[in-house]
Design an enzyme around this catalytic site. Structure first.
Site, mmCIF file in Angstrom:
data_model
loop_
_atom_site.group_PDB
_atom_site.id
_atom_site.type_symbol
_atom_site.label_atom_id
_atom_site.label_comp_id
_atom_site.label_asym_id
_atom_site.label_seq_id
_atom_site.Cartn_x
_atom_site.Cartn_y
_atom_site.Cartn_z
ATOM 1 N N GLY A 1 0.802 -1.119 -0.001
ATOM 2 C CA GLY A 1 -0.031 0.021 0.075
ATOM 3 C C GLY A 1 0.906 1.319 -0.112
ATOM 4 O O GLY A 1 1.903 1.204 -0.860
ATOM 5 N N GLU A 2 0.512 2.183 0.807
ATOM 6 C CA GLU A 2 1.266 3.402 1.108
ATOM 7 C C GLU A 2 2.716 3.490 1.285
ATOM 8 O O GLU A 2 3.623 4.271 1.073
ATOM 9 C CB GLU A 2 0.621 4.424 1.734
ATOM 10 C CG GLU A 2 0.569 4.219 3.367
ATOM 11 C CD GLU A 2 0.309 5.441 4.198
ATOM 12 O OE1 GLU A 2 0.435 6.618 3.674
ATOM 13 O OE2 GLU A 2 -0.022 5.128 5.454
ATOM 14 N N GLY B 1 4.862 1.236 -0.230
ATOM 15 C CA GLY B 1 5.314 0.706 -1.425
ATOM 16 C C GLY B 1 5.317 -0.639 -1.459
ATOM 17 O O GLY B 1 4.592 -1.440 -1.525
ATOM 18 N N ASP C 1 -3.963 -3.771 -9.028
ATOM 19 C CA ASP C 1 -4.076 -4.166 -10.505
ATOM 20 C C ASP C 1 -3.589 -3.099 -11.245
ATOM 21 O O ASP C 1 -2.886 -3.522 -12.425
ATOM 22 C CB ASP C 1 -5.616 -4.545 -10.949
ATOM 23 C CG ASP C 1 -6.341 -5.481 -9.852
ATOM 24 O OD1 ASP C 1 -5.673 -6.566 -9.888
ATOM 25 O OD2 ASP C 1 -7.206 -5.258 -9.301
#
Ligand code: AMP
Length: 302
Positions: free
Chosen positions: A205-206, A208, A236
């Site tokens: 996620g945030e 990386g 995706d």
């Protein structure tokens, strides 16, 4: 270059702290193809039901380079539908419902015109379907798969067979833990390398992503976004940018080529999360994408 993807076309209902959208276009294959289309042509193999709104097809075909010959619309069936609710930090979500619809039926056939496909992405769907697709593509040079908790829980045997046959795997950090029983992302990724793939990309996620490769490790940060409206499809679209880049590099999966591919995936995903469904990607321009890529590369250079 002949990139092909199989996965879901979905009707999504999404709730985020920024609002909600009922029955909008989604699905793993949809997001992947839209993102990959910025790097070259992409063929899709997916099924939808008679309830798929015609304008969804228009949106998908609006992405230049997305070849929908392999999209089968089954009038009497229901399109895959998924609902999710994001937590306040947008990093995690709860699945509210999953209606498999056409996914419970026979998988869509691969059109004869797609038989020469070389670069294959098996987006999130039943691993049995992913295996069938892989076996039907004898010219494949690079095969990468995605998976998720649902399939790890209900289709583990098929998933294990799939892992022994793919070059790469992309999955979220919590899914890597579920798959391996290892909470440490690096340990989980290294464990997955022993199950078959030559490389594994663990998305965080945030925070990386982590790449585990037989030649070593790499870690890339996410693009620092202030405007996160709907993270659906981040994984995706990340995969779409990554595979688009790898296909353009003729399937070069050396560490430097994969690092570039991950940077492309990171940047295209950072646009996707700026609005609901495919709204942002539908208006994304090449110059915007190139400018942010250059900015990102500058940011990560040490
Ligand atoms: P992402 O946010 O990248 O994980 O992708 C979200 C998209 O995946 C949504 O548009 C859903 O329609 C689709 N999706 C959700 N669950 C599944 C599943 N079990 N298999 C395939 N696609 C799914």
């Amino acid at each position: 270059m002949s990139l092909i993807c199989t996965g879901t076309i979905g009707i999504d209902t999404v709730h985020t702290p920024h609002g909600s959208r009922e029955r909008v276009l989604g699905g793993s294959c949809t997001y992947f193809a839209a993102a990959a289309s910025f790097y070259g042509p992409v063929r899709i193999v997916a099924a939808a039901g008679g309830d798929l709104p015609p304008e969804f097809l228009g949106t998908l075909r609006g992405f230049r380079g997305v070849d929908t010959t392999g999209l089968e619309v089954r009038k009497a069936s229901k399109t895959f539908a998924w609902g999710g609710r994001y937590h306040d930090n947008m990093n995690s979500r709860d699945t509210l419902f999953t209606e498999l619809g056409v996914l419970e039926e026979a998988p869509p056939p691969i059109p004869a015109a797609y038989a020469d496909s070389e670069f294959v992405f098996l987006a999130n769907t039943h691993p049995g379907v992913q295996l069938g697709m892989l076996e039907a593509l004898p010219r494949r040079r690079l095969t990468v798969a995605d998976t998720m908790d649902l399939w790890i829980n209900i289709a583990r045997a098929d998933l294990d067979r799939l892992l022994s046959r793919v070059d790469g795997l992309v999955l979220n950090y919590d899914e890597a833990e579920l798959l391996t029983g290892r909470a440490n992302t690096v340990a989980a990724a290294r464990h997955i390398l022993t199950l078959g793939p030559k490389f594994v990309v663990v998305k965080k996620g945030e925070h990386g992503c982590l790449l585990a490769h037989r030649e070593g490790l790499a870690a890339l940060p996410a693009y620092p976004s202030e405007n996160v409206v709907d993270p659906t499809g981040a994984g995706d679209t990340f995969a779409g940018g990554m595979m688009g880049s790898l296909a353009a590099a003729m399937g070069d999966v050396s560490l430097p080529s994969l690092r570039r591919a991950l940077a492309h995936g990171t940047v295209v995903a950072s646009f996707n999360i700026e609005s609901f469904s495919l709204e942002r990607l539908a208006r994304l321009t090449r110059p915007e994408l190139d400018a942010r890529y250059a900015e990102y590369v500058g940011m990560v250079r040490v």
